[in-house]
Design a protein around this motif. Structure first.
Motif, mmCIF file in Angstrom:
data_model
loop_
_atom_site.group_PDB
_atom_site.id
_atom_site.type_symbol
_atom_site.label_atom_id
_atom_site.label_comp_id
_atom_site.label_asym_id
_atom_site.label_seq_id
_atom_site.Cartn_x
_atom_site.Cartn_y
_atom_site.Cartn_z
ATOM 1 N N GLU B 68 6.908 -30.637 -70.966
ATOM 2 C CA GLU B 68 6.303 -31.908 -71.483
ATOM 3 C C GLU B 68 6.118 -32.962 -70.864
ATOM 4 O O GLU B 68 5.682 -34.203 -71.296
ATOM 5 C CB GLU B 68 8.245 -32.209 -72.314
ATOM 6 N N PHE B 87 -6.907 -28.521 -78.732
ATOM 7 C CA PHE B 87 -5.812 -28.808 -77.918
ATOM 8 C C PHE B 87 -5.396 -27.302 -77.738
ATOM 9 O O PHE B 87 -4.786 -26.746 -78.376
ATOM 10 C CB PHE B 87 -4.343 -29.749 -78.385
ATOM 11 N N ALA B 88 -4.624 -27.137 -76.599
ATOM 12 C CA ALA B 88 -3.723 -26.159 -76.184
ATOM 13 C C ALA B 88 -2.086 -26.435 -77.179
ATOM 14 O O ALA B 88 -1.875 -27.985 -77.125
ATOM 15 C CB ALA B 88 -2.761 -25.804 -74.599
ATOM 16 N N ARG B 89 -2.033 -25.155 -77.760
ATOM 17 C CA ARG B 89 -0.990 -25.380 -78.732
ATOM 18 C C ARG B 89 0.695 -25.989 -78.472
ATOM 19 O O ARG B 89 1.986 -26.780 -79.539
ATOM 20 C CB ARG B 89 -0.297 -24.343 -79.575
ATOM 21 N N ILE B 90 2.044 -26.141 -77.060
ATOM 22 C CA ILE B 90 2.024 -26.672 -76.926
ATOM 23 C C ILE B 90 2.127 -27.754 -76.709
ATOM 24 O O ILE B 90 3.017 -28.496 -76.779
ATOM 25 C CB ILE B 90 3.105 -25.645 -75.595
ATOM 26 N N TYR B 92 -0.139 -29.422 -78.130
ATOM 27 C CA TYR B 92 -0.275 -30.849 -79.539
ATOM 28 C C TYR B 92 1.250 -30.595 -80.006
ATOM 29 O O TYR B 92 1.799 -31.648 -79.975
ATOM 30 C CB TYR B 92 -0.328 -30.180 -80.293
ATOM 31 N N ARG B 93 2.340 -29.471 -79.291
ATOM 32 C CA ARG B 93 3.706 -29.991 -80.279
ATOM 33 C C ARG B 93 4.414 -31.416 -78.988
ATOM 34 O O ARG B 93 4.727 -32.453 -80.143
ATOM 35 C CB ARG B 93 4.327 -28.995 -79.823
ATOM 36 N N ASN B 94 4.291 -31.374 -78.273
ATOM 37 C CA ASN B 94 4.898 -31.868 -77.346
ATOM 38 C C ASN B 94 4.225 -33.534 -77.526
ATOM 39 O O ASN B 94 5.334 -34.610 -77.190
ATOM 40 C CB ASN B 94 4.744 -31.468 -75.659
ATOM 41 N N ILE B 96 2.944 -35.065 -79.672
ATOM 42 C CA ILE B 96 3.520 -35.304 -81.131
ATOM 43 C C ILE B 96 5.150 -35.754 -81.502
ATOM 44 O O ILE B 96 5.540 -36.944 -81.511
ATOM 45 C CB ILE B 96 2.729 -34.208 -82.305
ATOM 46 N N ASN B 97 5.417 -35.038 -80.386
ATOM 47 C CA ASN B 97 7.181 -34.604 -80.601
ATOM 48 C C ASN B 97 7.399 -35.739 -79.546
ATOM 49 O O ASN B 97 9.049 -37.040 -79.872
ATOM 50 C CB ASN B 97 7.792 -33.766 -79.679
ATOM 51 N N MET B 145 3.478 -34.541 -89.893
ATOM 52 C CA MET B 145 3.235 -34.505 -88.764
ATOM 53 C C MET B 145 3.069 -35.588 -88.413
ATOM 54 O O MET B 145 4.076 -36.761 -87.690
ATOM 55 C CB MET B 145 2.144 -33.697 -88.019
#
Lengths: 424, 162
Positions: B68, B87-90, B92-94, B96-97, B145
């Motif tokens: 992260e 974006f690579a998926r992790i 992308y998550r990070n 947003i998070n 999201m």
């Protein structure tokens, strides 16, 4: 409408009868994992949320494996932070140096993950546990923090790509070569946001160690997870390692996949990924003898630090001496693997051959410690990434390969086909 | 919510090891880490970046590790938005998070060049290239999201639900 194996596990953990690709769900988790690099950030976030306790002391796992045993003062402070957090929160599965192994070799061995589980880990290679028929995916530290607090995580339900494996591997071809071949074929974003489901009659011939290696590198194709069906080998592995109840999910016959590939295992050749992307693959037959001169060999990591990997390397190296211009670093994945390798005489032979054998650590794989490359140096490594600067200097190079190719290369000083190895 | 800034343009598969090399991950101090943002792909990034600037890149931005620290150093450097084809998926998550705005827009990536001044309207997904006088439309985020982003990250979102 039919569901993939991954979708079925997610549906059950979200308390739903059915899920569809693209649907946003909140799933209950069976396990939440972090390491010494990602957990300190997660602890900061956990404290911000204001939760006092973790959701379940049995279901949080913390493993200091990246920069441990502590490589410097800052790393020592990070490990101290996670150790104190684990004590304070009475986290049962904290593995201290001396007991720890590389997390993705350790968790299956300790029986912490079984088929049907939903697992997140603040480490991208968490997808390894798909080998056991579990849904497992890498996330960031904030997701880890939220999951430690609530036991839940949000997911966008992935669509799937099916890889139908047929026949069986020949000669020195291994699980590593299968996954490098696939990444070379579909690219580093070929499975972006998707599941990679490995099925077909060829699966039965793959050892559990080979399946761990294949699932481990699903992330290198951009996938959310990689997953194998549960068969006799999986059940035997789980019954040997775990007391947890497992649950077998199978994909529906009418499950929808975005793409289907047939992989003939008999045609897989030893494969090498050239710098600086795991998709830059060549088969060993496309590499000339004495084309790529090397300075270092690394055999280990969450990808290839298991018993089968050490046995293959040992078969090739034993009785010889590594090339005088090559530093050969061997990292058994866990203490149990280390002990087994000692019991089988592997460690003795490797040390006598001139290899440096280390306690388990991620170490050089991510350019942390225990074998960093200088400017212009090249390594053949059984690890998983060969990005710019991954193992050291930005002008160093990493060639990803199987333990057999790495071991053969350690004797000659060049990337070498183990089938054609001629040593004095 | 809007942002405007000068563009740093990169190619495909910008991985987390070049965004923040692992050799610096022995700390979780965002300011300390941000001194090395993009170091292995663009040594001068940290000396040139100014608050509000944007990163525009090709496909699979942020591939590799789950760290992260990658979106965190970009955010801490003052970058207001990352626009990529994918974006690579992790990552992308990070992003947003932790509340780093990101947008997927192939058209914008095709036309925006290094140094362009770009304005982004996060509510509509409209991207305006002020330098070239062009507009592009990004995919809006799913509602769930958007709620996380509006809460300024997952931690605050959970707090509101607690």
């Amino acid at each position: 409408m039919g569901m993939t194996m991954t979708q079925k596990i997610l549906a059950q953990h979200a308390g739903l009868h059915e899920v569809k690709a693209g649907q946003l769900i909140e799933a209950n988790l069976d396990l939440v994992l972090g390491n010494d690099v990602t957990t300190p950030v997660a602890i900061n976030e956990f404290q911000k949320i204001g939760f006092k306790e973790v959701f379940d002391q049995e279901k949080v796992v913390i493993v200091p494996d990246h920069f441990a045993p502590n490589k410097d003062i800052k790393a020592a402070e990070q490990c101290k932070k996670i150790r104190e957090f684990a004590r304070e929160k009475q986290i049962k599965n904290y593995f201290e140096v001396g007991q720890m192994g590389i997390e993705h070799a350790l968790l299956p061995e300790k029986g912490l993950v079984v088929a049907g589980n939903a697992v997140i880990g603040a480490d991208s290679h968490t997808c390894t546990y798909g080998a056991l028929g579990a849904f497992a995916t890498g996330v960031g530290s904030t997701d880890m923090a939220a999951a430690m607090a609530t036991g839940k995580a949000w997911f966008k339900v992935p669509s799937g790509i099916k890889f139908v494996l047929k026949n069986r591997l020949q000669g020195y071809a291994s699980g590593k070569d299968v996954i490098l071949h696939i990444i070379g074929m579909i690219g580093v974003d070929g499975a972006l946001y998707k599941s990679m489901e490995f099925v077909g009659e060829g699966v039965a011939s793959l050892s559990m160690d080979a399946r761990f290696t294949i699932a481990n590198m699903a992330i290198e194709a951009g996938a959310k997870n990689g997953i194998f069906p549960v068969d006799d080998k999986t059940i035997e592995y789980m019954e040997k390692h775990s007391k947890k109840e497992y649950q077998i999910f199978t994909a529906d016959e009418d499950a929808i996949y975005d793409e289907v590939y047939e992989i003939d295992l008999a045609k897989i050749r030893p494969t090498v990924a050239f710098p600086h992307l795991p998709e830059n693959t060549k088969t060993i037959d496309e590499i000339k003898e004495k084309e790529i001169k090397i300075d270092q060999v690394v055999i280990g990591s969450c990808t290839n630090g298991r018993m089968e990997d050490l046995r293959i390397a040992h078969d090739i190296i034993k009785g010889h001496h590594v090339h005088p211009d090559v530093r050969v670093i061997i990292l058994p994945g866990t203490q149990k693997i280390y002990l087994q390798a000692i019991a089988e005489g592997i460690i003795q032979d490797l040390v006598e051959a001139g290899c440096a054998v280390s306690t388990p650590t991620c170490g050089p794989c991510l350019g942390g410690h225990m074998g960093i490359l200088a400017k212009g140096e090249r390594a053949v490594s059984t690890t998983n990434r060969n990005f710019v600067g991954r193992m050291g200097h930005t002008e160093s190079e990493v060639y990803l390969a199987s333990p057999a190719v790495a071991a053969a290369s350690s004797l000659t000083g060049y990337i070498t086909n183990p089938e054609k190895l001629e040593v004095k | 919510m809007e942002a405007q800034g000068k563009v740093f343009r990169y190619g495909n598969n910008v991985d987390t090891d070049v965004i923040i090399p692992a050799r610096y991950l022995n700390t979780s101090d965002a300011k300390e880490l941000a001194k090395h943002c993009m170091e292995d792909i663009d040594e001068t990034f940290v000396t040139r970046v100014q608050k509000g600037d944007m990163i525009v890149a090709g496909k699979n931005f942020g591939c590799g590790s789950s760290r992260e620290h990658a979106p965190l150093v970009i955010k801490t450097s003052g970058v207001s938005c990352v626009i990529a084809q994918t974006f690579a998926r992790i990552f992308y998550r990070n992003a947003i998070n932790i509340g780093l705005p990101i947008l997927e827009c192939a058209e914008a990536v095709e036309h925006i060049e290094e140094g362009d001044i770009v304005k982004v309207d996060f509510n509509t997904g409209k991207i305006t290239n002020v330098t070239k006088n062009e507009t592009y439309m990004a995919q809006p985020f799913p509602e769930f999201m958007q709620k996380i982003i509006q809460s300024n990250g997952l931690v605050n979102y959970i707090k509101t639900k607690k």
